[in-house]
Design a protein around this motif. Structure first.
Motif, short mmCIF file in Angstrom:
data_model
loop_
_atom_site.label_atom_id
_atom_site.label_comp_id
_atom_site.label_asym_id
_atom_site.label_seq_id
_atom_site.Cartn_x
_atom_site.Cartn_y
_atom_site.Cartn_z
N THR A 41 25.51 79.37 11.25
CA THR A 41 26.48 78.54 12.26
C THR A 41 27.34 77.63 11.58
O THR A 41 27.80 76.68 12.16
CB THR A 41 25.51 77.55 13.35
OG1 THR A 41 24.93 76.66 12.75
CG2 THR A 41 24.45 78.61 13.92
N ALA A 73 25.29 73.87 18.04
CA ALA A 73 25.37 75.50 17.89
C ALA A 73 24.06 75.63 17.01
O ALA A 73 23.44 76.88 16.87
CB ALA A 73 26.51 75.50 16.66
N SER A 97 36.72 75.75 18.94
CA SER A 97 36.05 76.80 17.90
C SER A 97 34.87 76.51 18.03
O SER A 97 33.71 77.30 17.83
CB SER A 97 36.62 76.49 16.67
OG SER A 97 36.32 75.35 15.87
N LYS A 98 34.28 75.16 17.95
CA LYS A 98 32.85 74.78 17.96
C LYS A 98 32.22 75.20 19.31
O LYS A 98 30.94 75.59 19.44
CB LYS A 98 32.54 73.43 17.59
CG LYS A 98 32.84 73.20 16.15
CD LYS A 98 32.48 71.66 15.53
CE LYS A 98 32.82 71.63 14.22
NZ LYS A 98 32.74 70.07 13.73
N LEU A 101 31.56 78.61 19.42
CA LEU A 101 30.56 79.24 18.39
C LEU A 101 29.38 79.00 19.27
O LEU A 101 28.26 79.86 19.19
CB LEU A 101 30.46 78.06 17.16
CG LEU A 101 29.29 78.39 16.42
CD1 LEU A 101 29.21 79.63 15.58
CD2 LEU A 101 29.35 77.32 15.14
N ARG A 104 28.68 81.69 22.12
CA ARG A 104 28.18 82.88 21.47
C ARG A 104 26.85 83.00 21.24
O ARG A 104 26.34 84.30 21.27
CB ARG A 104 28.96 83.48 20.17
CG ARG A 104 30.55 83.48 20.24
CD ARG A 104 30.96 84.14 19.02
NE ARG A 104 31.00 83.34 17.80
CZ ARG A 104 31.85 82.48 17.44
NH1 ARG A 104 32.98 82.53 18.02
NH2 ARG A 104 31.75 81.85 16.23
N ASN A 295 32.99 74.68 10.04
CA ASN A 295 33.65 74.93 11.11
C ASN A 295 34.99 74.62 11.53
O ASN A 295 35.19 73.81 12.30
CB ASN A 295 32.59 74.78 12.41
CG ASN A 295 31.36 75.63 12.18
OD1 ASN A 295 31.47 76.71 12.13
ND2 ASN A 295 30.12 74.94 12.38
N ASP A 299 39.83 78.30 14.68
CA ASP A 299 39.29 79.41 13.63
C ASP A 299 40.51 80.26 13.21
O ASP A 299 40.94 80.90 14.12
CB ASP A 299 38.13 80.19 14.74
CG ASP A 299 37.30 81.35 14.03
OD1 ASP A 299 37.94 81.74 12.92
OD2 ASP A 299 36.40 81.64 14.67
#
Length: 302
Positions: A41, A73, A97-98, A101, A104, A295, A299
């Motif tokens: 992560t 994450a 982006s975090k 993450l 997902r 991170n 991204d």
């Protein structure tokens, strides 16, 4: 207080669940760089998350965590790996982006207006309502012991340094390092000028707070230092160094140009102390730097 025995037990507990991250020849005056941003992560955080979840006592309601992004994450990843339900609360400043993450992993996610303190308040309310177990981002013995496994691992890899530079937000990572080392090496706390919780606490007292801001705020943006980290920093009289956003950006660029590592601002903060001259080693002082988070936003491959 977290002890070396606690950290050794954590290392045995999380073995097989976390990566042994590499060490490379340093740049910017550093003897070596520990690339902990290559952990699952993208940060060191799974160490504490797995240690907490594997220590037992997780209720049927699962776990809850508040995070600027990286801790959330990590908890979400660890929970999914172990078949545990997780609900993560992050502030708006976590960034897309975090947030992506965490999404997902399949964990339930709530984005809260404001900063980390607001996400923590929401997570605590959820904990009270549901009975879920809170996995604190930095100020809990299980978290600190897990993070301490990073320093134990680094020494196993042959760490050859008098001084180790570590970025500080809430303090879980530096607390783990201090607990493991017990004064055997000098540890320097590096903070951005906008997230200087430890620096502020050592001037104004452990309950003092800040308003996190700046480039590193979505990873180092705690409102106050954790009490475990504060106590250990007081015990070892830890030096605190401040770096500005321009210095952090320059360190990010150097990491990319010299070793092709893309890291977030928090991940370059410790190195920035060297490259900016905020920390100036003695001529014969051997220095090592922890690179803690990767991170980057946005991204680059999103």
């Amino acid at each position: 207080m977290v002890t070396p025995d606690d950290i050794s037990a954590a290392a045995a507990r999380i073995a097989g669940h976390v990566r042994r991250t590499p060490v490379v020849e340093g740049i910017g005056g550093a003897v070596s760089l520990k690339l902990e941003h290559l952990q699952h992560t993208g940060s060191f955080k799974p160490r504490g998350a797995f240690n907490t979840l594997l220590s037992g006592g997780v209720p049927k309601a699962g776990v809850v965590a508040a995070s600027g992004g990286n801790h959330g994450a990590a908890v979400a990843y660890a929970a999914k790996s172990l078949g545990i339900q997780a609900h993560i609360f992050v502030p708006e400043i976590a960034g897309p982006s975090k947030i992506a993450l965490i999404e997902r992993t399949g964990a339930k996610l709530t984005v809260v207006p404001g900063a980390y303190a607001n996400a923590l308040e929401a997570a605590q309310s959820y904990e009270a309502e549901t009975g879920a177990m809170q996995v604190h981002a930095y100020d809990a013995p299980g978290t600190v012991a897990g993070q301490g496994t990073m320093m134990a691992e680094w020494e196993e890899q042959g760490l050859d340094a008098d001084t180790v530079l570590i970025a500080v937000g809430g303090g879980g990572l530096i607390a783990g390092a201090l607990a493991w080392l017990g004064g055997r090496r000098k540890v320097v706390a590096v903070e951005s000028t906008g997230t200087a919780t430890l620096y502020n606490a050592r001037k104004e007292g452990p309950e003092s707070t800040i308003q996190p801001q700046g480039a590193a705020a979505n990873a180092l943006g705690a409102a106050k230092i954790g009490r475990i980290a504060y106590n250990l920093a007081e015990r070892d009289d830890v030096q605190t160094v401040l770096v500005d956003d321009d210095a952090i950006g320059a360190a990010q660029t150097l990491l990319w140009q010299e070793v092709r590592q893309l890291v977030e601002p928090a991940g370059a903060t410790a190195l920035a102390a060297l490259t900016s001259g905020a920390y100036q080693p003695e001529p014969d002082e051997r220095v090592a730097v922890l690179v803690c988070g990767g991170n980057i936003a946005p991204d680059p491959l999103s």
